[in-house]
Design an enzyme around this catalytic site. Structure first.
Site, short mmCIF file in Angstrom:
data_model
loop_
_atom_site.label_atom_id
_atom_site.label_comp_id
_atom_site.label_asym_id
_atom_site.label_seq_id
_atom_site.Cartn_x
_atom_site.Cartn_y
_atom_site.Cartn_z
N ASP A 1 -36.08 1.37 -76.02
CA ASP A 1 -37.12 2.62 -76.49
C ASP A 1 -38.58 2.43 -75.92
O ASP A 1 -39.00 1.46 -75.48
CB ASP A 1 -37.26 2.18 -78.23
N TYR A 42 -31.48 -9.69 -75.55
CA TYR A 42 -32.80 -9.26 -75.88
C TYR A 42 -33.69 -10.65 -76.54
O TYR A 42 -32.92 -11.44 -77.25
CB TYR A 42 -32.58 -8.26 -76.91
#
Lengths: 248, 248
Positions: B52, B110
């Site tokens: 994002d 992540y």
């Protein structure tokens, strides 16, 4: 009226340096506008010294006067709440009414960071000078202390310095050292005061020595009074950090 | 035609995410335009997954094809020379003609960084989520592994996800752990794949649990298939780093 001494850290990337300039975003101007909001009146913030556009602060010192009776700790929080996140007040304390952050400073220390690894991380790009090319680091480390002592630093002043008042460019440097720390060369310099661009110009000259363009005699010539050698080259602003100011 | 696998790091601050979007600066778009310059023709760069706007990459993986006979090591240097300094290619290697960085990925990891100290350094402001307010960290650490295993993550999808194809939101998470490391909480999650906003939504829900707004039962309810609970809240993008992709 109370006087406050503040210690602050800032990322200089998005500022046109410390000093207020019309229509430009500066660290001093940003502080003055935030503190004026708290005071409800114009406030002058005096710094320990100016930093150039793009130069960072780890522990810059400044001072200002307030009529507002706000407690010290609340003042720090209120200023941080209003400041953009690239400037942070680390500490606030009350100071003597005549405290002047520049005149009262006994010594200031700057640090310059040169990254030697082949790649520069995207997260460090604004906080080091990335120079992955060959340098005679041993020679640079050997030459760095030549700047120590009292010297006429005219050959290390800003090239746009047209001081018609003829003020002295003599400064005293207590310590001027370059060291290899992991993948970087770190230059630390501590002295009574610094001319505009002086630290960046010392580093620029050390880099030229490292590239083989300047000898020890070239550096010594630049430190002779009235040498008349034009200043430069300047190392880039982003590698430079104002790391502390000492007071009595 | 040769196929290349590249590993790259990027500061996501100034990009509208990974994926090409008309008129917006994206990581994929920037890579494609630089590699097209080298190839002298349009090049499609396929990533291991999208990130994002504002999310960072420490070791994202991508692939593309070239006719240009440039040696691998020169290719890495040429791409880095042309890229802006907030994207760096860490490694380039030749890959099988059918290598697909998303389909071939066995696992992705992540990391989400929450800074707990009262002050956030100006130099870290874009790379952590600064949350200095009270949190029941013990509870958050205890709840983080609830996301491990195979679950329907519909309640952790993007709130603007209107997938009319009805694709499965079942994903397998191998490891989901939160730990206190010095002045920060670090969340690391490793799984087969992630929905848009999924990591930020898991962290957002853990933060709500830390604030006392969600119980263990609230978290478990969100992991039940067809629970119908609307996703959110999302933790801010700047704390999130894509830290690695694993292949066979």
């Amino acid at each position: 009226m109370r006087r406050f001494k503040i210690t602050l850290s800032y990322d200089g990337t998005n500022y046109h340096g410390w000093q207020v300039q019309p229509e430009l975003s500066t660290v001093q101007g940003t502080l003055e506008s935030v503190i004026a909001q708290i005071e409800g009146a114009t406030v002058h913030v005096e710094g320990s010294g100016r930093t150039d556009a793009g130069v960072h602060g780890l522990a810059q010192v400044a001072a200002f006067d307030l009529e507002n009776p706000i407690p010290v700790e609340n003042l720090r929080k209120a200023v941080n709440r209003l400041l953009p996140r690239d400037i942070r007040v680390l500490a606030v304390e009350e100071a003597a009414a005549d405290f002047h952050p520049r005149f009262a400073a006994r010594a200031k220390t700057y640090e310059y960071r040169i990254l030697r690894s082949e790649l520069c991380s995207p997260f460090e790009r604004l906080y080091v000078y990335h120079h992955p090319y060959p340098l005679d680091e041993k020679k640079m480390i050997e030459f760095a202390p030549l700047a120590e002592g009292e010297h006429d630093f005219s050959a290390f002043a800003a090239s746009d310095d047209t001081d018609e008042l003829g003020r002295s460019k003599v400064r005293t440097i207590f310590s001027s050292r370059l060291a290899r720390e992991q993948d970087r060369l770190i230059y630390r310099v501590r002295g009574t005061g610094f001319l505009k661009h002086m630290v960046r110009n010392i580093v620029g000259v050390l880099l030229e020595a490292g590239k083989g363009n300047f000898t020890r005699a070239d550096l010594e010539a630049r430190l002779k009074p009235g040498c008349g050698i034009p200043p430069g080259p300047s190392a880039p602003a982003r590698g430079l950090f104002m790391i502390g100011v000492e007071y009595e």
